[in-house]
Write a protein that holds these residues in place. Structure first.
Motif, PDB file in Angstrom:
ATOM      1  N   GLU A 105       0.805  -1.229   0.000  1.00 20.53           N
ATOM      2  CA  GLU A 105       0.000   0.000   0.000  1.00 20.53           C
ATOM      3  C   GLU A 105       0.834   1.273   0.000  1.00 20.53           C
ATOM      4  N   ASP A 106       1.785   1.386   0.908  1.00 21.78           N
ATOM      5  CA  ASP A 106       2.552   2.625   1.037  1.00 21.78           C
ATOM      6  C   ASP A 106       3.471   2.859  -0.157  1.00 21.78           C
ATOM      7  N   ARG A 111       4.211   6.724  -0.512  1.00 23.04           N
ATOM      8  CA  ARG A 111       4.526   7.153   0.848  1.00 23.04           C
ATOM      9  C   ARG A 111       5.782   6.485   1.400  1.00 23.04           C
ATOM     10  N   VAL A 115       8.969  -0.844   2.701  1.00 25.22           N
ATOM     11  CA  VAL A 115       8.046  -1.194   3.781  1.00 25.22           C
ATOM     12  C   VAL A 115       8.551  -2.480   4.420  1.00 25.22           C
ATOM     13  N   THR A 194       8.532   2.756   6.033  1.00 27.51           N
ATOM     14  CA  THR A 194       7.404   2.548   6.937  1.00 27.51           C
ATOM     15  C   THR A 194       7.401   1.084   7.363  1.00 27.51           C
ATOM     16  N   ARG A 196       4.871  -2.265   8.784  1.00 21.20           N
ATOM     17  CA  ARG A 196       3.548  -2.858   8.953  1.00 21.20           C
ATOM     18  C   ARG A 196       3.684  -4.094   9.835  1.00 21.20           C
TER      19      ARG A 196
END
Length: 337
Positions: A105-106, A111, A115, A194, A196
């Motif tokens: 997603e990121d 973004r 990840v 990021t 998760r």
């Protein structure tokens, strides 16, 4: 990534494997179910069992990598796979395929460039071998102290990468220290990271980890040290300079206090040490300044080259219908008709 690419990004799932015949087919099938449009590659790292055959039977594209070591496999992945987003997962069936969309997603939204699937918040008691949890904490603390901005699970093998990151990173590691190298490279090069939280499972009975706790742990710590020196030369050599100058001043104070009290210098060797340590500190600081300038210029050049390369590949993929693997499947489908 352009808006067009964000709406229809090409995704590749890459699975490094060494003797994972017991689990690789299930991993391929699970990720095919969750990401039906993705290209799935199994990189067979000189396995001596039926890993390659099982992967092919499950529908993956198998690429052999003769040089042993996970770092060598990642180097081949980054060189051979052409996709907007690359999702890397181990072939031991310990990472959940159902978290794949969350992992992507990121990166797809722009973004993040990397990840990391963090395992530490959700795992079974038997998921980590003895000392592995402590080793992960030690690595995380070391990176946080030396470089800053630590992530929670430095050694996770479940990661998603942007094309920019894949094209930028020069893979130097050969073994399991590759996760540490990717993390340090991303942190020191300004890439967006990021995390998760993902559930971490237990290997099925008969499947064994290839990680050697102490040998590979030592390699990870050595990698952190050398990457810190290479990517943060000013801080590294400044620390050496400060230590040398402090020792030099302490030695100098001994000589100076004696000279003030008696007017004599009866410890010439201490005076020589004071001068030597002080000069070493000055030279170390100068070395750090020079290398920091060189490192900054090299990083700027690498960024420019990477941006141009990524832009060119975006244009080529739009004009030629996607990745090489996707075009090959389309050609095969046309032949079948």
């Amino acid at each position: 990534m352009t808006d067009d690419k964000r709406e229809n990004p090409t995704v590749a799932v890459v699975i490094p494997c060494y003797n994972e015949a017991l689990t690789v087919a299930k991993v391929v099938q699970d990720f095919r179910r969750v990401l039906p449009d993705a290209d799935i590659y199994v990189f067979d790292n000189a396995s001596t069992d039926d890993t390659a055959r099982c992967a092919l039977a499950a529908g993956a594209m198998v690429i052999p990598v003769a040089a042993k070591g996970k770092g060598n496999v990642v180097r081949s992945m980054f060189r051979d796979v052409d996709a907007d987003v690359v999702l890397m997962v181990d072939g031991d069936d310990t990472y959940p395929a159902d978290a794949a969309l969350l992992m992507l997603e990121d990166v797809i939204a722009g973004r993040a460039d990397m990840v990391v699937g963090t395992r530490l918040e959700s795992h079974d008691d038997a998921s980590f071998r003895r000392f592995h949890g402590f080793g992960n904490k030690l690595v995380r603390w070391s990176i946080g102290w030396l470089i800053g901005s630590p992530i929670r699970d430095v050694l996770s093998g479940y990661r998603a990468f942007s094309r920019r990151f894949v094209e930028s990173m020069p893979v130097l590691s050969r073994g399991f220290e590759i996760e540490t190298e990717m993390t340090v490279f991303a942190l020191t090069s300004g890439f967006l990271i990021t995390e998760r939280t993902v559930a971490y499972g237990v290997r099925p009975e008969g499947s064994h980890s290839k990680l050697n706790t102490f040998r590979d742990g030592a390699r990870v710590m050595r990698t952190i040290f050398f990457l810190f020196k290479d990517m943060r030369p000013l801080l590294f050599f400044s620390c050496l300079a400060a230590l040398s100058i402090i020792v030099g001043l302490l030695c100098g104070l001994v000589v100076l206090s004696e000279f003030t009290a008696t007017g004599l210098v009866t410890r010439p060797s201490t005076a020589v040490l004071a001068v030597a340590f002080t000069l070493t500190g000055i030279i170390s600081l100068a070395t750090g300044l020079i290398l920091d300038t060189v490192n900054r210029r090299s990083s700027e050049i690498l960024r420019l080259i990477t941006d141009q390369l990524v832009s060119t590949k975006h244009s080529d993929s739009r004009g030629s219908g996607g990745s090489a693997a996707t075009r090959a499947r389309q050609a095969a489908a046309l032949e079948g008709q």
